[in-house]
Design an enzyme around this catalytic site. Sequence first.
Site, PDB file in Angstrom:
ATOM      1  N   TYR A 134      -2.053  -7.037  10.291  1.00 49.48           N
ATOM      2  CA  TYR A 134      -2.915  -6.797   9.120  1.00 49.48           C
ATOM      3  C   TYR A 134      -4.180  -6.055   9.554  1.00 49.48           C
ATOM      4  O   TYR A 134      -4.568  -5.052   8.958  1.00 49.48           O
ATOM      5  CB  TYR A 134      -3.275  -8.145   8.484  1.00 49.48           C
ATOM      6  CG  TYR A 134      -3.832  -8.048   7.090  1.00 49.48           C
ATOM      7  CD1 TYR A 134      -3.012  -8.152   5.975  1.00 49.48           C
ATOM      8  CD2 TYR A 134      -5.191  -7.854   6.883  1.00 49.48           C
ATOM      9  CE1 TYR A 134      -3.523  -8.064   4.698  1.00 49.48           C
ATOM     10  CE2 TYR A 134      -5.714  -7.763   5.609  1.00 49.48           C
ATOM     11  CZ  TYR A 134      -4.873  -7.873   4.518  1.00 49.48           C
ATOM     12  OH  TYR A 134      -5.386  -7.782   3.250  1.00 49.48           O
ATOM     13  N   HIS A 169     -12.196  -9.052  -5.507  1.00 54.60           N
ATOM     14  CA  HIS A 169     -11.687  -7.727  -5.126  1.00 54.60           C
ATOM     15  C   HIS A 169     -10.863  -7.165  -6.275  1.00 54.60           C
ATOM     16  O   HIS A 169     -10.078  -7.889  -6.892  1.00 54.60           O
ATOM     17  CB  HIS A 169     -10.822  -7.909  -3.871  1.00 54.60           C
ATOM     18  CG  HIS A 169     -10.231  -6.669  -3.285  1.00 54.60           C
ATOM     19  ND1 HIS A 169     -10.778  -5.417  -3.416  1.00 54.60           N
ATOM     20  CD2 HIS A 169      -9.112  -6.503  -2.519  1.00 54.60           C
ATOM     21  CE1 HIS A 169     -10.027  -4.535  -2.767  1.00 54.60           C
ATOM     22  NE2 HIS A 169      -9.016  -5.169  -2.225  1.00 54.60           N
ATOM     23  N   ASP A 226      -9.257 -10.455   1.145  1.00 54.03           N
ATOM     24  CA  ASP A 226      -8.339  -9.838   2.116  1.00 54.03           C
ATOM     25  C   ASP A 226      -8.672 -10.193   3.574  1.00 54.03           C
ATOM     26  O   ASP A 226      -7.765 -10.280   4.415  1.00 54.03           O
ATOM     27  CB  ASP A 226      -8.376  -8.311   1.986  1.00 54.03           C
ATOM     28  CG  ASP A 226      -7.518  -7.796   0.850  1.00 54.03           C
ATOM     29  OD1 ASP A 226      -6.445  -8.374   0.613  1.00 54.03           O
ATOM     30  OD2 ASP A 226      -7.918  -6.820   0.203  1.00 54.03           O
ATOM     31  N   GLU A 271      -8.484  -4.768  -6.184  1.00 53.92           N
ATOM     32  CA  GLU A 271      -7.138  -4.243  -5.912  1.00 53.92           C
ATOM     33  C   GLU A 271      -6.099  -5.098  -6.649  1.00 53.92           C
ATOM     34  O   GLU A 271      -6.217  -6.325  -6.737  1.00 53.92           O
ATOM     35  CB  GLU A 271      -6.859  -4.198  -4.407  1.00 53.92           C
ATOM     36  CG  GLU A 271      -5.687  -3.281  -4.086  1.00 53.92           C
ATOM     37  CD  GLU A 271      -5.573  -2.890  -2.605  1.00 53.92           C
ATOM     38  OE1 GLU A 271      -6.332  -3.421  -1.776  1.00 53.92           O
ATOM     39  OE2 GLU A 271      -4.704  -2.054  -2.307  1.00 53.92           O
ATOM     40  N   HIS A 293     -12.143  -4.614   2.331  1.00 55.58           N
ATOM     41  CA  HIS A 293     -11.924  -3.264   2.816  1.00 55.58           C
ATOM     42  C   HIS A 293     -12.133  -2.205   1.742  1.00 55.58           C
ATOM     43  O   HIS A 293     -11.885  -1.023   1.993  1.00 55.58           O
ATOM     44  CB  HIS A 293     -10.491  -3.154   3.393  1.00 55.58           C
ATOM     45  CG  HIS A 293      -9.407  -3.312   2.354  1.00 55.58           C
ATOM     46  ND1 HIS A 293      -8.443  -2.364   2.185  1.00 55.58           N
ATOM     47  CD2 HIS A 293      -9.180  -4.247   1.412  1.00 55.58           C
ATOM     48  CE1 HIS A 293      -7.615  -2.722   1.209  1.00 55.58           C
ATOM     49  NE2 HIS A 293      -8.052  -3.871   0.727  1.00 55.58           N
ATOM     50  N   HIS A 328       0.845  -1.203   0.000  1.00 54.25           N
ATOM     51  CA  HIS A 328       0.000   0.000   0.000  1.00 54.25           C
ATOM     52  C   HIS A 328       0.877   1.249   0.000  1.00 54.25           C
ATOM     53  O   HIS A 328       0.816   2.061   0.927  1.00 54.25           O
ATOM     54  CB  HIS A 328      -0.935   0.018   1.222  1.00 54.25           C
ATOM     55  CG  HIS A 328      -2.077  -0.944   1.101  1.00 54.25           C
ATOM     56  ND1 HIS A 328      -2.725  -1.479   2.183  1.00 54.25           N
ATOM     57  CD2 HIS A 328      -2.698  -1.461   0.028  1.00 54.25           C
ATOM     58  CE1 HIS A 328      -3.687  -2.284   1.780  1.00 54.25           C
ATOM     59  NE2 HIS A 328      -3.689  -2.298   0.479  1.00 54.25           N
ATOM     60  N   ASP A 349      -3.246  -6.365  -6.272  1.00 49.29           N
ATOM     61  CA  ASP A 349      -2.532  -7.538  -5.758  1.00 49.29           C
ATOM     62  C   ASP A 349      -3.347  -8.819  -5.995  1.00 49.29           C
ATOM     63  O   ASP A 349      -2.808  -9.916  -5.904  1.00 49.29           O
ATOM     64  CB  ASP A 349      -2.154  -7.380  -4.277  1.00 49.29           C
ATOM     65  CG  ASP A 349      -3.289  -6.913  -3.393  1.00 49.29           C
ATOM     66  OD1 ASP A 349      -4.181  -6.208  -3.885  1.00 49.29           O
ATOM     67  OD2 ASP A 349      -3.290  -7.257  -2.198  1.00 49.29           O
ATOM     68  N   HIS A 359      -4.352 -13.656   1.193  1.00 46.63           N
ATOM     69  CA  HIS A 359      -2.968 -13.416   1.621  1.00 46.63           C
ATOM     70  C   HIS A 359      -2.637 -14.396   2.744  1.00 46.63           C
ATOM     71  O   HIS A 359      -3.422 -14.551   3.691  1.00 46.63           O
ATOM     72  CB  HIS A 359      -2.783 -12.011   2.195  1.00 46.63           C
ATOM     73  CG  HIS A 359      -2.919 -10.910   1.194  1.00 46.63           C
ATOM     74  ND1 HIS A 359      -2.024 -10.740   0.159  1.00 46.63           N
ATOM     75  CD2 HIS A 359      -3.831  -9.912   1.071  1.00 46.63           C
ATOM     76  CE1 HIS A 359      -2.382  -9.669  -0.550  1.00 46.63           C
ATOM     77  NE2 HIS A 359      -3.474  -9.165  -0.026  1.00 46.63           N
TER      78      HIS A 359
HETATM   79 FE1  FEO Z   1      -7.184  -5.060  -0.872  1.00 50.22          FE
HETATM   80 FE2  FEO Z   1      -4.952  -7.625  -0.833  1.00 50.22          FE
HETATM   81  O1  FEO Z   1      -5.860  -6.172  -1.540  1.00 50.22           O
END
Ligand code: FEO
Length: 395
Positions: free
Chosen positions: A193, A80, A165, A82, A146, A24, A84, A226
Site C-alpha cells: 500500500y 476523505h 487511508d 475518494e 493522500h 485506482h 471508496d 482499509h
Molecule cells: Fe484514497 Fe481509500 O481512498
Amino acid sequence: MNKIEVKKDIFWVGAVDWNVREFHGHTYSTKRGTTYNAYLILDEKIALVDTVYGPFAGELIQKIRDIVPPGKIDYIVANHVEIDHSGAMPEIMKLLPNAKVFCTAKCKEGLFRHYYQNWDFHVVKTGDKLSLGKRSLAFIEAPMIHWPDSMFTYCPEEELLLPNDAFGQHYATSERFDDEVDMCALMDEAQKYYANILIPLGSIILKKIEEIKNLNIPIKMIAPSHGIIWRKEPAKIINAYVSWAKNATKPRVVVVYETMWGATEKMAKNIVQGLTDSGIAVKLFDIAKSDRSEVVKEMLDAKGYVIGSSTHGNGMLTNIAGFLDFLKGLKPKNRIAAAFGSYGWAGGAVDSIEAILKETGIEIAQPSLSAKYVPDENEIRRCYEYGKEFAAKIK
Ligand code: FEO
C-alpha cells in the site's frame, strides 16, 4: 449478525470486498481483496466516521440498522472524498437528511463535485473538536496523505486514531484486528500500500507524524479505512511508515527486465548470479509477466535497481517503458541503478532506460551493459561481473 465492537460503543460497520482485484483504475492489483472500513460511535450524539464504496451501501446500512436506526445518526465525519469511502453517502444521506457532515474545505468541495448534494456541511480544520457527549472527536487535516482533502479523526477519550487511508492495507479478511491475522501477510500488504500510493509523499508523511507526536496524543489503536485495525502494536505501523518515508533501504537489489527473444533475459540471469554470489539478496522480475504493484512493493526498501530491456525501435520495449514511467511518478529516493540489454543493430534501450532513471532522480551507479544479438561466452561472463560490480556498490 455479530456486531464488531472496536471499542466500547464504537462499532466497525464497514464492508469486505473479497473479489476486487484492481484498484485506482488498473494501477494497483488487490490480489487479497480489500475492505472499506466505517465506524459508528454511539454516545449522546451518534457519529458515523466514513462510509464505504457505493456498491456496498446496503451492507453498511444493514450493519448500522443492526445497532441503531440509521435515522438516529447525528453526524457524519467524511475523512476523505475518494469514492471508496464516500460512495455510500448519497444512499445513507437519504436516511438521515438532517445529519451534519464534518469534513475539510477541500472535502466539502470534492463531495459536492461528486454527488451535487447540498448536505449540511460543517468545514473543520486541525484543532477543531466535536463533542459527542462523554467522548469527542478532534480533527487533524492531512492534506496530500493522500489527497488534498484528506483528514484524520482522533477520539482522545479512547486514544483512537481514525486516519482513513493512512496505515491501511488492501487485505480482505474475516478478522478485523492485527492480533488475529498473520503478521507477515499484514505487513506485506501495508508495504505494498505504501509503495504503490505513498512513496512520493514521504516528506509530507514525516511532517505529519512529527506534528502528531508534538500534539502529545496517546494512540492506543489505529483504525484505518482499509484492512486491519492496529490494536496490539500501533507503533509497529507508525515506525514502518517513518522508515519508508525516510527512504531507508536494505542492501537488496531488484532486477526488472523485458526481453524480446531471450537474450536480455540471459543477461539478467547472469547479472543476478553475480549479485547472488556476492551475498546480495535479489529479486528478478520479467515485467511483461509480473504484477507491477508487487514489483514496486519489492522495490520499496531495496537499495539497488538493475533495469534491462531489449532494444525496440531506438528505445526500450513497451512493458518496461510503462513500468519505468510509473516508477518515475513514485520518485523513490536514495537508490542506485544500472541499465543493461541486448540489441540487434542500432541499440538505444540502455540509453532510454538511463534517461528515465535520471529523470526519476536515481543515481546511475555504473556504465550500462549491452550485447549485440545474443551474448557470447565472454559477454555472459561480463554480465556476471557486472552483477558483482553492482553488488560492491550496494554493500
Ligand atoms: Fe484514497 Fe481509500 O481512498
